[in-house]
Design a protein around this motif. Sequence first.
Motif, PDB file in Angstrom:
ATOM      1  N   UNK A   1       0.850  -1.203   0.000  1.00 21.73           N
ATOM      2  CA  UNK A   1       0.000   0.000   0.000  1.00 21.73           C
ATOM      3  C   UNK A   1       0.879   1.243   0.000  1.00 21.73           C
ATOM      4  N   UNK A   2       0.612   2.225  -0.855  1.00 20.79           N
ATOM      5  CA  UNK A   2       1.423   3.432  -0.896  1.00 20.79           C
ATOM      6  C   UNK A   2       1.378   4.207   0.410  1.00 20.79           C
ATOM      7  N   UNK A   3       2.333   5.100   0.596  1.00 25.01           N
ATOM      8  CA  UNK A   3       2.334   5.954   1.768  1.00 25.01           C
ATOM      9  C   UNK A   3       1.241   6.994   1.650  1.00 25.01           C
ATOM     10  N   UNK A  60     -12.003   3.618 -10.517  1.00 22.69           N
ATOM     11  CA  UNK A  60     -11.524   2.555  -9.617  1.00 22.69           C
ATOM     12  C   UNK A  60     -10.209   1.938 -10.061  1.00 22.69           C
ATOM     13  N   UNK A  61      -9.922   1.981 -11.354  1.00 22.66           N
ATOM     14  CA  UNK A  61      -8.820   1.205 -11.914  1.00 22.66           C
ATOM     15  C   UNK A  61      -7.473   1.549 -11.307  1.00 22.66           C
ATOM     16  N   UNK A  93     -12.203  -3.932 -11.843  1.00 17.76           N
ATOM     17  CA  UNK A  93     -11.062  -3.120 -12.281  1.00 17.76           C
ATOM     18  C   UNK A  93     -10.161  -2.744 -11.110  1.00 17.76           C
ATOM     19  N   UNK A  94     -10.625  -2.971  -9.882  1.00 20.58           N
ATOM     20  CA  UNK A  94      -9.811  -2.646  -8.712  1.00 20.58           C
ATOM     21  C   UNK A  94      -8.630  -3.607  -8.609  1.00 20.58           C
ATOM     22  N   UNK A  95      -7.492  -3.088  -8.184  1.00 20.16           N
ATOM     23  CA  UNK A  95      -6.274  -3.886  -8.090  1.00 20.16           C
ATOM     24  C   UNK A  95      -6.240  -4.688  -6.800  1.00 20.16           C
ATOM     25  N   UNK A  96      -5.640  -5.862  -6.842  1.00 22.81           N
ATOM     26  CA  UNK A  96      -5.394  -6.636  -5.630  1.00 22.81           C
ATOM     27  C   UNK A  96      -4.571  -5.786  -4.672  1.00 22.81           C
ATOM     28  N   UNK A 121     -10.765 -11.476  -4.903  1.00 28.68           N
ATOM     29  CA  UNK A 121      -9.884 -10.764  -5.827  1.00 28.68           C
ATOM     30  C   UNK A 121      -8.726 -10.088  -5.095  1.00 28.68           C
ATOM     31  N   UNK A 122      -8.592 -10.392  -3.793  1.00 24.24           N
ATOM     32  CA  UNK A 122      -7.503  -9.813  -3.021  1.00 24.24           C
ATOM     33  C   UNK A 122      -7.741  -8.381  -2.595  1.00 24.24           C
TER      34      UNK A 122
END
Length: 311
Positions: A1-3, A60-61, A93-96, A121-122
């Motif tokens: 997860x980004x900061x 969302x992508x 379209x959401x990323x794991x 989907x994680x």
Amino acid sequence: MPTASDRRIALLGTGIMGSHMARRLAQAGFPVTVWNRSADKAGQLTRFGVKIAVSPSSACADADVVIVMLSNGPVVEEVLFSPDHAGKRPAETMAAGSVLVVMSSIPVETCQSQAPRLAARGIDYIDAPVSGGEPGARDGTLAIMAGGDVRVVNGIADVFAAMGRVTHIGPVGTGQMTKLANQIIVGATMVAVAEALHFAARGGADPAAVRKALMGGFADSRILNIHGERMVERNFVPGGPAEYQLKDLRTAKALAADSGMHFTLLDCLVGMFGDMIDRFGTGLDVAGILQEVERRSSGVQAGTVSAKVPS
């Protein structure tokens, strides 16, 4: 997860609440992209650096956190899991590794149905409905009730902090359960304030002075403060639409019945807010319950008691 400095946020639904929430997130330094079915309602956010997506799937992508602030359960289900005009299902379209935060008030069972589909989907799922209405969304003071994995809630604490104060309640669905409990208290207090002000006005008291006198005492509340003022001024332009209050009360009643519980006050509130909307229509603030109180009171018709605003 980004900061926190580069965590990308998508927010679906820029109505009365969502627009303020998106603005506050952008002002907190998050890159924010929004989508709204009526695109013109989102346009004003561009001056805060918010990007406008042409479809929910495109919003969302690229998001690390997707926040949903739509009107009800069926709409949330449709927007997330049905193909949009781009032919894509936004949830797919959401990323794991991303997080879906449903801040709409929707049924508990809807959350509990959606969460496993995202988990496959994680994607982490948090139900986090809010209380505080438009003032809370505007000022970043919302009470946020979060259900889901506490580690996920804590992991996006900075996102919640831009909008208000978050409390982790328990597993998925308990955020919605807490919001329903909140709505029982809100509905009951709203009716109590309306009846008290009408009672005093019929007795010859200035309802504005009555409200002022009660503030600071044991009868004080945010509802007396904010919605009591609306009642005194007969300002029923929605900050919190009454039809949303009724939706939540009906959801609470159905859930209680499914659990073998029946509540006299809850039944009464459903009846009063239902009658209000049947007679006075949608598009009114919850403070409009004053009109239903007036109608029921000794045959007095709504609008016959004038409320004076202090000079």
